[in-house]
Design an enzyme around this catalytic site. Structure first.
Site, PDB file in Angstrom:
ATOM      1  N   GLU A 168       0.819  -1.204   0.000  1.00 39.76           N
ATOM      2  CA  GLU A 168       0.000   0.000   0.000  1.00 39.76           C
ATOM      3  C   GLU A 168       0.864   1.269   0.000  1.00 39.76           C
ATOM      4  OE1 GLU A 168      -4.113  -0.634   1.996  1.00 39.76           O
ATOM      5  OE2 GLU A 168      -2.654  -1.549   3.337  1.00 39.76           O
ATOM      6  N   GLU A 210      -3.777  -9.564   3.647  1.00 36.66           N
ATOM      7  CA  GLU A 210      -4.731  -9.290   4.731  1.00 36.66           C
ATOM      8  C   GLU A 210      -5.936 -10.216   4.677  1.00 36.66           C
ATOM      9  OE1 GLU A 210      -2.688  -5.249   4.077  1.00 36.66           O
ATOM     10  OE2 GLU A 210      -3.278  -6.982   2.872  1.00 36.66           O
TER      11      GLU A 210
END
Length: 916
Positions: free
Chosen positions: A778, A798
Site C-alpha cells: 500500500e 490481509e
C-alpha cells in the site's frame, strides 16, 4: 453601474485615445463613479493605489513609478487564473481623460488596457476597453484567460465604485527608487519592512467593563501611533491587521474587531493558532515577509489578554459581556499548528500541563549537570532573580518588584510549592491584563508618513521550527534541535554571530526553557553585561497567554532606538519547548532582504519510543512531584530509559529526597531512528529503517514517515522524493507486535501508515527490493511511480486474516490494474512478481537485484531536472482527468496548464537579472 463584455460592444462614451488595433479576445466594461474625472484619473494613474481596487494586483517585482507618464515602462505582479505572473507595461498614451497601456506577459501573451473617462451627471463614467492575444491564448487556453481577466476587471470596477475617492487623494510618493538611510549611508529598497511604532498597555482594573483583550490592544496600538512622533493616520491606512489569538477571550477574527475599533479597513486579517507562545514572532515574521514581497504596505500587529479581569469575574460569578462575532466569521489566514499536545502515555502519567512538563525537564537538566538539590535551586533562583531585576525597571511589567534568590527559594504562603523543583514565583504568571501593538510598514510608507529615520527598526531575519511534538519521544529532554536550527537560521541570514547581539529576550516561562535556549544559542546565563531579557520573563513581566513575545518586540524596539547600530534577538516558544520562533532586529538596515525561514526543512530530530509501562527496570532520567494548594505532595511523575533506548513515563507515589545517583549513570542512547532522510540536491531520499522487523510500520515509524514527507513538501529545494527501505525487504506492512499491544500506525495528517491517506504534492517514487507486502504494498501504491528489483514480490495477504487492505491498497489496485488481476491480488492474498505487474503497467521499471534504489534515484533526478510547475501540472492532469467529462476535459486542461505561466514569468525575471 453598467457592464458589458463582447467583441463589438458599443462604448457608452468614445474613448479619448483609440487603441491602434483590436486584440483577438476583446472586452468592454464600464461603471459610473461618484467623483469628478480629474479626481478619478489622479486615483487611477497612481500605481501605489492599484492594490486598493485592482483585484488582480499582487505586488511589484521592482520599483513602481510614482505616477504614470507617457512612454513610461514598469513591471507588475498580477494573478492570472489564480497563478502569479508578471506583466510588463508600456504607457502608450496619457491625457486628462484617458490612459492607454500595452503589456506583455509570459510565453508571448499580449494584453491591452484602454481606460477612458467622461462626465456622467455629477460623476464620471469609467470605461475599460482591452483584449488579450498571443502565446497560449491563441489556442484552447484563450477563452479561459480572457474570461478570467474580464471577471477580475468586472470585480475591480465594482470595488472602484465603493472607493472613497474624495478622501483618497494620491499619495505624496509611490515607491520611487532607493531610499538613502542617512546614518549608515546605505541605499535600501522602498519595500524594506520597518517597525515605526511600538506600544504597550497595562490594565490594572479588573472591572469587566474596563476592557476586553481587543480593547486593551486598541490602547497599545494608539500608543504605538503616538510612539511614531507623527500621528499620521497609519492606523486607518493599514491594509493588513494581525492578531495573536487570545486565551482569556477567544475571537473568531480578533484582527477584524481591532481594525473596526481603530477605523481601519484592511484587505487582510491574520490570526495565530489558538495556543502557542511562538505566535507573536510567527505573525511578525510572516507579515514582515509579506511586506518585503510587496504584498503588504502598512500592517498593525497586536495581542492582548485580560485574564486578570476574566479570573476576577469568574470568582465573583459575573458574566463577561465582551464582543462576540457571528458564526462563520474567520480571518483571511490562520498561522501555526494546533494539535493535541500530549501523547496517550503522557496523559496516563499525569504529564498534561506546561508546569508538569517543564518541571520534569528541569530535573533532567539537574541530572545532566550533576548538581545536588541545593546547588540546582541556587542556580535557577539566581537566574530568576536577574529576570525580576529587569521587570522592576519595566513600566509595563505586572510585578515590578526585584526578588532575591533567597526569597524565590523560600516556600511560603505567597510562594507555595507547585511542582518540584518549582515554587510559584518560578512559574509563568498568566493572570494579567496586558497588551502590545506594533506598526510595521514599508520604508517608503514610513518616509511618506514623515516618521524620522531614528525611529525605524529593521527586521533582519525570522525563522521557525518544531521539535518532536510529544516531549517524551524526544531523544534528549535537555536539548532543542529546533531552537538551535532557528538560531543558526536567523543569525546566518543576518550575517551575524551571537556575540553581535547586544539585546536579548529569551522566552522565559520556566527556568528550564531559558537554560536550554541559552545553551542552544551559545549564551551564558549569568553574564551581567548582557541579560537574557529586556522584558522580565513571564513570572514578573507577566505571561499574557500567547503574547509575551509581542512585548519582547516592543521592548527591543525601544532599546534599539536608543542605541543606533545595535542588534536584538527575541525567541518564542509554544507548548513544551515544542514550537519555536526567533527574530533579529536592528536600527541598521539589513544586508540581505528580510526572510521568514522555515528552519524545519532538513532538520534532524533524533527520537525515542515512549511507553507507559515496562517489565524491566530502567535508568531514572527525570522526575517531578506535584503539590496540592496546601503545600502537601500529591503525586510523582518519572521517566526512565530502558536498555534499548525506550523511554518509560509513569505516575508514582511522591518521591522523597534526591533519587538521582551521584555521579549519574549514563543514559542508554536512543537507538536508530525508524526513518532516515537524505538529501541529494533536488532529490530527497526517505528510507524506512527497521530492517530487524522487515521495516514493519509501528506508530513511531508512521509519525516519522509523515514528518519526513511533510518536510519534503515544505522544502523549496526538493523536487522529487524516493521512498525505499533498509535491508533486503522494502516493507512488510503493519507491525503486528505493536498492534497486539494496542498501538496502530495512524497519524493525524496522513492516516494509516503515515503516508497512504494523503499523497505528497510533489512526485514520489517507490524503490522496492525484496518484497512489498500488506501495508508495504500500500505504501508503494501511494507513490506516483514504482521501480522494483526483478525478484521483488507484491501482495495483500490481509484477506488470509479476515481483513481488507484499509490503507487504499484495494482501491488503488482497482484503478491501476485490469479488474481480474486486481481481484486476484485482493481475494487470494497471494503475491505477484514485479515482472508481471510491470507488464500490466503498475510498475514502471524492473531492475536487476540490488539496483532498484539506484535506478529510482536516476529517474528522480531526471524528473527534477524539468521546471517544477510543468511537472506538477502534468501530474495533476494525469491524476484528475478520469473525473472529467469529455465536454469539460479541455476546459480543465486549460485551467491547469495556465498555472505554468507563473513559472515562465519567473524564468523571464531570472533572465532579466542575468542580462543586467
Amino acid at each position: 453601474m453598467s457592464m458589458r463584455f463582447g467583441r463589438r460592444a458599443v462604448p457608452a462614451a468614445p474613448p479619448a485615445v483609440q487603441p491602434p488595433r483590436r486584440l483577438n479576445r476583446p472586452w468592454t466594461l464600464s461603471a459610473v463613479l461618484p467623483a469628478p474625472p480629474e479626481r478619478v484619473l489622479a486615483y487611477l494613474a497612481t500605481p501605489a493605489r492599484m492594490a486598493d481596487w485592482l483585484v488582480m494586483h499582487t505586488g511589484w517585482p521592482g520599483t513602481p513609478p510614482d505616477t504614470l507618464t507617457e512612454g513610461g515602462r514598469f513591471a507588475q505582479r498580477v494573478k492570472l487564473m489564480g497563478t502569479p505572473v508578471e506583466v510588463r507595461w508600456t504607457v502608450r498614451g496619457l491625457s486628462s481623460r484617458s490612459v492607454w497601456l500595452d503589456g506583455t506577459g509570459p510565453m508571448g501573451i499580449e494584453v491591452g488596457l484602454y481606460l477612458s473617462l467622461a462626465p456622467d451627471g455629477t460623476g464620471t463614467r469609467v470605461q475599460l476597453d482591452g483584449g488579450v492575444q498571443g502565446g497560449p491564448t491563441d489556442g484552447p487556453l484563450g477563452p479561459m484567460v480572457a474570461r478570467s481577466l474580464t471577471d477580475a476587471l468586472r470585480t475591480s470596477l465594482r470595488r472602484l465604485t465603493r472607493a472613497d475617492l474624495p478622501a483618497a487623494a494620491p499619495m505624496r510618493r509611490a515607491a520611487t527608487g532607493k531610499i538613502v538611510h542617512r546614518r549608515t549611508g546605505r541605499r535600501i529598497d522602498p519595500s524594506t519592512p520597518v517597525i515605526v511604532g511600538a506600544g504597550q498597555h497595562r490594565g490594572r482594573s479588573t472591572d469587566p467593563g474596563s476592557g476586553d483583550p481587543v480593547g486593551l490592544a486598541g490602547h497599545a496600538l494608539r500608543d504605538a501611533a503616538g510612539d511614531t512622533r507623527e500621528v499620521s493616520g497609519l492606523l486607518t491606512a493599514a491594509d493588513t491587521v494581525g492578531w495573536v489569538a487570545s486565551v482569556s477571550w477567544q475571537y473568531p477574527d480578533g484582527a477584524a474587531l481591532l481594525a473596526e475599533r481603530l477605523g481601519a479597513r484592511p484587505a487582510r486579517t491574520v490570526q495565530t493558532g489558538l495556543f502557542g507562545g511562538d505566535g507573536p514572532l510567527r505573525l511578525f515574521n510572516d507579515v514582515a515577509a509579506s511586506i518585503a514581497r510587496g504584498e503588504t504596505r502598512i500592517a498593525l500587529l497586536a495581542g492582548a489578554e485580560a485574564a486578570a479581569t476574566a479570573a476576577a469575574a469568574e470568582r465573583a460569578g459575573t458574566p463577561l459581556n465582551w464582543p462576540r462575532q457571528p458564526e462563520g466569521t474567520a480571518p483571511t489566514r490562520v498561522l501555526g499548528t494546533d494539535r493535541e499536545p500530549n501523547s496517550a502515555a503522557e496523559t496516563a502519567a499525569g504529564l498534561v500541563a506546561p508546569l508538569h512538563v517543564y518541571a520534569l525537564i528541569e530535573s533532567a537538566l539537574r541530572r545532566r549537570d550533576g548538581l545536588g538539590v541545593a546547588e540546582h535551586r541556587k542556580k535557577i533562583t539566581e537566574l530568576w532573580s536577574r529576570l525580576s531585576e529587569t521587570a522592576a525597571g519595566n513600566p509595563y511589567a505586572w510585578l515590578r518588584e526585584s526578588r532575591t534568590p533567597a526569597e524565590l527559594a523560600t516556600a511560603d504562603a505567597g510562594n507555595r510549592w507547585v511542582c518540584a523543583p518549582y515554587t510559584k514565583l518560578l512559574t509563568a504568571n498568566l493572570q494579567v491584563n496586558l497588551a502590545s501593538g506594533l506598526i510595521l510598514c514599508t520604508a517608503e510608507a514610513a518616509r511618506e508618513a514623515g516618521i524620522p529615520q531614528q525611529n525605524w527598526v529593521f527586521p533582519h531575519a525570522g525563522a521557525h521550527a518544531t521539535d518532536e511534538w510529544y516531549v517524551t519521544e524526544r531523544a534528549d529532554l535537555t536539548a532543542s534541535p529546533a531552537l538551535r536550527a532557528v538560531g543558526r537560521a536567523v543569525l546566518g541570514h543576518s550575517g551575524l554571530t551571537i556575540d553581535d547581539i547586544g539585546y536579548l529576550d529569551l522566552y522565559a516561562c520556566f527556568p528550564a526553557a531559558v537554560q536550554i535556549a541559552a545553551a542552544e544559542l551559545g549564551l551564558p546565563i549569568d553574564d551581567p553585561r548582557r541579560p537574557l531579557t529586556v522584558t522580565g520573563g513571564l513570572t514578573f513581566a507577566g505571561g499574557p497567554g500567547n503574547n509575551y513575545a509581542g512585548h519582547s518586540l516592543a521592548n527591543l524596539h525601544h532599546r534599539l532606538r536608543h542605541e543606533p547600530g545595535g542588534y536584538g534577538l527575541a525567541t518564542a516558544v509554544g507548548w513544551y519547548l515544542t514550537k519555536h520562533a526567533a527574530t533579529v532586529l536592528s536600527t541598521d538596515p539589513p544586508v540581505s532582504p528580510f526572510r521568514d525561514i522555515d528552519a524545519d526543512v532538513r532538520l534532524r530530530r533524533p527520537t525515542r519510543r515512549a511507553v507507559a509501562s515496562a517489565e524491566e527496570p530502567g535508568v531514572l532520567e527525570a522526575y517531578t512531584v506535584t503539590y496540592r494548594r496546601d503545600g502537601t505532595p500529591e503525586a510523582g511523575i518519572v521517566t526512565e530509559i530502558l536498555g534499548d533506548g525506550t523511554r518509560v513515563v509513569r505516575a508514582t507515589e511522591p518521591l522523597d529526597g534526591d533519587p538521582f545517583d551521584h555521579p549519574p549513570v549514563p543514559l542508554p542512547p536512543p537507538g536508530e531512528p525508524p526513518v532516515l532522510v537524505e538529501w541529494h540536491g533536488p532529490v530527497t531520499v526517505i528510507r524506512l529503517n527497521r530492517p530487524a522487523v522487515r521495516n514493519a510500520i509501528d506508530l513511531a515509524t508512521a509519525r516519522a514517515l509523515e514528518r519526513a514527507v511533510d518536510d519534503f513538501e515544505a522544502d523549496p529545494d526538493a523536487r522529487v522524493a524516493v521512498l525505499t527501505g533498509n535491508g533486503p525487504i522494502f516493507c512488510a506492512g503493519r507491525d503486528r507486535k505493536a498492534a497486539a499491544r494496542g498501538e496502530f500506525p495512524v497519524t493525524e495528517g496522513c492516516g494509516l501508515l503515515g503516508l497512504a491517506g494523503r499523497r505528497p504534492g510533489k512526485p514520489l517514487i517507490a524503490a522496492v527490493e525484496g518484497a512489498a507486502l500488506a501495508g508495504g504494498f500500500e505504501l508503494a501504491l501511494a507513490a506516483d511511480l514504482i521501480v522494483a528489483a526483478e525478484d521483488a514480490l507484491f501482495g495483500l495477504p490481509e484477506i488470509e486474516r479476515g481483513l481488507v487492505a484499509a490503507a487504499g491498497g484495494v482501491l488503488r489496485l482497482a484503478r491501476g490494474l485490469p479488474r481480474a488481476t486486481a481481484l486476484e491480488l485482493a481475494l487470494t492474498g497471494e503475491p505477484m512478481p514485479a515482472r508481471r505487474l510491470h507488464d500490466l503497467g503498475l510498475i514502471n521499471r524492473v531492475t536487476p537485484v540490488g539496483k532498484a534504489y539506484e535506478t529510482a534515484r536516476d529517474l528522480a533526478a531526471s524528473i527534477a531536472g524539468h521546471p517544477q510547475p510543468a511537472v506538477l501540472a502534468a501530474r495533476r492532469i494525469v491524476d484528475e482527468q478520469s473525473d472529467w467529462s469529455t465536454a469539460e476535459a479541455f476546459e480543465h486542461l486549460s485551467e491547469i496548464a495556465a498555472q505554468v505561466l507563473g513559472s515562465a514569468s519567473s524564468d523571464l525575471r531570472k533572465a532579466d537579472r542575468e542580462r543586467s
